[in-house]
Design a protein around this motif. Structure first.
Motif: not given
Length: 185
Positions: A13-26
């Motif tokens: 698994i690749e862990r992606v940190t979601v920082m303040q101000g981000q919105a990510l989708a996959s």
């Protein structure tokens, strides 16, 4: 330490940190989004049919109503909630299928406004208004949280965080409002 929907073992698994101000989708089963929350709120959305999911992390719910022309930007839930939904739709998710989890919204500093409570209420109301089903929430209190979310499967792991590891609350800067020039003589 509490767990919800334990994350199963599988491919790397690749862990992606979601920082303040981000919105990510996959839709990738090899992605895991991770974030640490104090008064901020993270929304984890998942479409179980298309197996597309996403996470956002917002600092404040909406700009203050008493500041005319206040900018809506990546610090605000009103922006990041729309961004997350649109990001997921662009990857094939369908709005009517979206399911949500909400985390965070703690009031970690007793001497400040109840920012966490306001964030939590905003997120709940947004989901209600948009017709998105809320499956689970862990909001409020005074403890920071760490959330790990696998967007393709909708699996979530939630852990509480010791106060010393909690992210600091950074209030958004107040815009300068000019009212004209004053000349002193």
């Amino acid at each position: 330490m509490s767990y919800q929907q334990p994350i199963s073992n599988g491919p790397p698994i690749e862990r992606v940190t979601v920082m303040q101000g981000q919105a990510l989708a996959s839709a990738s089963p090899a992605i895991e989004y991770s974030t640490v929350l104090g008064s901020c709120v993270a929304t984890c959305l998942f479409d179980p049919e298309t197996r597309v999911g996403g996470m956002n992390h917002f600092l404040l719910s909406e700009p203050p109503a008493n500041i005319p022309g206040a900018k809506i930007d990546e610090h605000y839930g009103v922006y990041l909630m729309e961004l997350l939904v649109n990001e997921m739709l662009s990857k094939g998710a369908r709005k009517q299928n979206l399911r949500a989890h909400l985390y965070g919204g703690a009031n970690v500093n007793r001497n400040m406004m109840k920012i966490g409570s306001m964030n939590a209420e905003f997120a709940r109301e947004f989901l209600r208004r948009e017709g998105i089903m809320l499956l689970r929430e862990d909001l409020g209190g005074t403890q920071a949280r760490r959330v790990d979310f696998r967007p393709a499967s909708g699996q979530v792991r939630l852990r509480t965080v010791e106060d010393r590891f909690a992210p600091p609350v950074k209030p958004a800067p107040t815009p300068v409002v000019t009212r004209g020039d004053v000349e002193l003589f």
